[in-house]
Design an enzyme around this catalytic site. Structure first.
Site, mmCIF file in Angstrom:
data_model
loop_
_atom_site.group_PDB
_atom_site.id
_atom_site.type_symbol
_atom_site.label_atom_id
_atom_site.label_comp_id
_atom_site.label_asym_id
_atom_site.label_seq_id
_atom_site.Cartn_x
_atom_site.Cartn_y
_atom_site.Cartn_z
ATOM 1 N NE ARG A 136 -3.263 -2.437 2.826
ATOM 2 C CZ ARG A 136 -3.817 -2.784 3.981
ATOM 3 N NH1 ARG A 136 -3.890 -1.906 4.969
ATOM 4 N NH2 ARG A 136 -4.292 -4.000 4.160
ATOM 5 C CD GLU B 45 -11.909 -0.395 -0.924
ATOM 6 O OE1 GLU B 45 -12.655 -0.138 0.030
ATOM 7 O OE2 GLU B 45 -10.860 -1.046 -0.814
#
Length: 634
Positions: A249, A319
């Site tokens: 991430r 997403e």
């Protein structure tokens, strides 16, 4: 006055607990040096020069990785007199006792491997600092580091030009060695054409009125991920997802590679699946044996390569967004930088629709910080993400919302969000498929498993009554770590039974109508204010609105969020604005919130003597400690 350094370490972005702890420490008479989230270990050592205690939070299970240079830094910095504390979800692969022993051997005075009771932390501090003279200040006084300077340009609404996209894409695919395998859009589309589309599944669910159920799941190893998919599909999952690890991430693919090598099918050192490291070939093998739609869930700082590899590997839904995967997660990431990055992802999504007729879904994480979040902020933020995505050609959008715990308010929020999205971009007039997504309670979960089970069951009923198209599930293990396959499978079965058992008698229509009228008025005011301050431009309006405080996310760690808004519960469990900050809401709406909060305070005179932070902490601890008879709270 004793000084305490407080902050999160590594890729971990959890900020609510830090907010509560910071205020508790300040109110107890300590000076807090607030480093916020996502610090390197060296940042703590620098601040420790003038501190009495250093408190490190790590909630993503990678604490050993983030502190692996602790002994070397202690030698480098010499004798630092500060006491070191660490707490949170410290490991995804070791027992609490093993973790505590490891950190004590490193030299940490206090280790909290799990939920740390605030009162116990304060008692430990009092004991450890008894008789100690406060550390002396030096020229380096340990204040929070300033934000890095950069030249920022307001982003534009216009759709990315093909040549601009082509040049950017060439650079993006070079971010990691697996990127080159995603280069051929024609080949990607050919593979995607045979995969089940989440957009189509959600359209069918909307017609049947039966929401799709989706667990969260992600382990490091591909064989382990395949086994997880198989087990959860058999348990009844309608949608499956790659939950990406924390290192990926933050685009730390080298760190993710190290964790991947240390993992096995039976033991994951990472807290998720490193999509970029595995690459297109591995994802296609997984997709080919998985009969449900696949989504990538993450919170990646630069999601462009992740989006490319996800789509090329058979993922049909992605997403995140420039607001929702920025301000609640990153300490210093300007919207002027995140918006163009996400415009790339949305343009890529749009290209698959325009060139190949493949409708890929984009979901926006309206959950934000999840905790005591006034629903109007979640709705408007998600609608703005939607408008920016549709502007780049996206044809299917999913709007996420995190349950707060008052059924009438949560149902109203889902319905208002759906109605407003349909008015703005809906299929009948604009050709965009719109789905609402209900996230089961995303704040800190009850520690007692029976209370957690009651929450899951009641939450699923609320989801069914809201009319949402998809439900993101929680498990009874949320307070303790990453759920096992068995715990995830049980959560799916519990949710399905509760969804099917929901009846109109479970809902108060009058209460829902009242909440809908209030929310619609609030959302209209907020949305109009954003568009006005942008001169009609959504992107410019978003940047300026957060800068001015017209939008403001409670508990967000970002320095680009004013942090003046705070919500607490009223007597019915609904979240009301205790501190509305600079939100452009008229006097009558502000008065409504004040009246509801005053009603709560008048029923409990003890609470009226608490500070705002204490009241927020009380509401958070109430759920953690299982201080409720049933769920939802009302």
């Amino acid at each position: 006055m004793h000084r305490i350094v407080l902050g999160g370490i590594g890729a971990d972005a959890h900020s609510v607990g830090l907010f509560v702890l910071r205020h508790a420490l300040t109110e107890s008479g300590y000076q807090v040096i607030d480093l916020r989230t996502q610090n390197e270990l060296r940042d703590f050592f620098e601040a420790a020069r003038t501190a009495d205690v250093v408190m490190i939070s790590s909630m993503d299970g990678h604490s050993r990785f983030y502190t692996r240079e602790f002994l070397e830094l202690r030698k480098e910095y010499g004798t630092l007199d500060a006491h070191w504390y660490i707490g949170g979800n410290l490991s995804v692969s070791s027992s609490p006792d093993e973790v505590a022993r490891h950190f004590r051997e490193l030299g940490f005075r206090r280790v909290f491997p799990g939920y740390a009771d605030l009162r116990q932390v304060l008692r430990n501090l009092e004991h450890d600092l008894a008789g100690r003279r406060p550390a002396a200040l030096t020229a380096q006084d340990g204040r929070t580091p300033a934000t890095r300077s950069r030249t920022l340009v307001l982003p534009e609404d216009q759709r990315m030009e093909d040549e601009h996209f082509r040049i950017a894409r060439k650079e993006v695919l070079q971010h990691w060695r697996t990127g080159r395998d995603a280069a051929d859009l024609d080949a990607n589309a050919e593979f995607l054409g045979g995969r089940p589309l989440l957009a189509a599944a959600q359209l069918r669910a909307r017609h049947t009125g039966r929401p799709l159920l989706q667990p969260r799941c992600g382990v490091a190893d591909a064989i382990g991920q395949a086994a997880l998919f198989t087990a959860l599909h058999r348990a009844g999952a309608n949608v499956l997802s790659y939950q990406v690890d924390s290192l990926s991430r933050n685009n730390d693919y080298s760190g993710a590679e190290e964790g991947l090598r240390a993992s096995s099918p039976d033991r994951s050192v990472l807290n998720g699946f490193p999509v970029v490291n595995h690459g297109v070939r591995a994802l296609r093998q997984l997709a080919a044996r998985t009969p449900t739609p696949l989504q990538t869930r993450h919170s990646t700082r630069d999601p462009r390569l992740l989006g490319e590899i996800s789509y090329a590997g058979g993922v049909t839904a992605f997403e995140g967004g420039a607001i929702t995967y920025n301000l609640p997660y990153y300490k210093d990431y300007p919207l002027e930088e995140s918006i163009p990055v996400w415009q790339y992802v949305d343009r890529l999504t749009g290209l698959y629709a325009e060139r190949y007729g493949i409708i890929l879904d984009r979901e926006f994480f309206g959950v934000l910080t999840a905790t005591l979040l006034p629903p109007c902020l979640a709705i408007v933020t998600t609608l703005l993400e939607m408008l920016m995505a549709v502007g780049q050609g996206v044809r299917s959008v999913s709007l996420g919302y995190a349950e707060q715990g008052c059924r009438s308010q949560d149902v109203a929020a889902i319905q208002v969000m759906d109605e407003m999205a349909d008015e703005l971009v809906g299929h009948a007039r604009h050709g965009v498929l719109v789905t609402t997504v209900f996230h089961q309670y995303m704040a800190a979960f009850p520690e007692a498993r029976q209370k957690a089970l009651a929450l899951i069951r009641g939450s699923a009923r609320t989801a069914a009554l809201s009319g949402c198209g998809r439900v993101l599930l929680k498990t009874t293990a949320e307070a303790w770590g990453i759920p096992t396959v068995t715990e995830n499978a049980d959560a799916i079965r519990q949710a399905r039974r509760s969804v099917d058992a929901a009846t109109p008698a479970d809902l108060d229509p009058a209460a829902v109508d009242m909440e809908k009228r209030l929310l619609r008025a609030e959302c209209d005011h907020l949305l109009n204010a954003v568009l006005e301050c942008g001169g009609g431009s959504v992107t410019k309006g978003v940047v300026r609105a957060f800068r001015l405080g017209l939008l403001d996310i409670p508990f967000a760690p970002s320095v680009h969020n004013r942090g003046e808004v705070l919500g607490i519960r009223d007597t019915g469990g609904a979240v009301r604005l205790l501190a509305p900050g600079r939100l452009p809401l008229p006097a009558d709406i502000r008065e409504f919130h004040r009246d509801r909060i005053q009603e709560r305070l008048s029923k409990d005179r003890g609470q009226s003597r608490r500070t705002a932070a204490e009241m927020a902490a009380f509401d958070i601890r109430r759920v953690i400690e299982g201080d409720f008879d049933d769920w939802p709270l009302s």
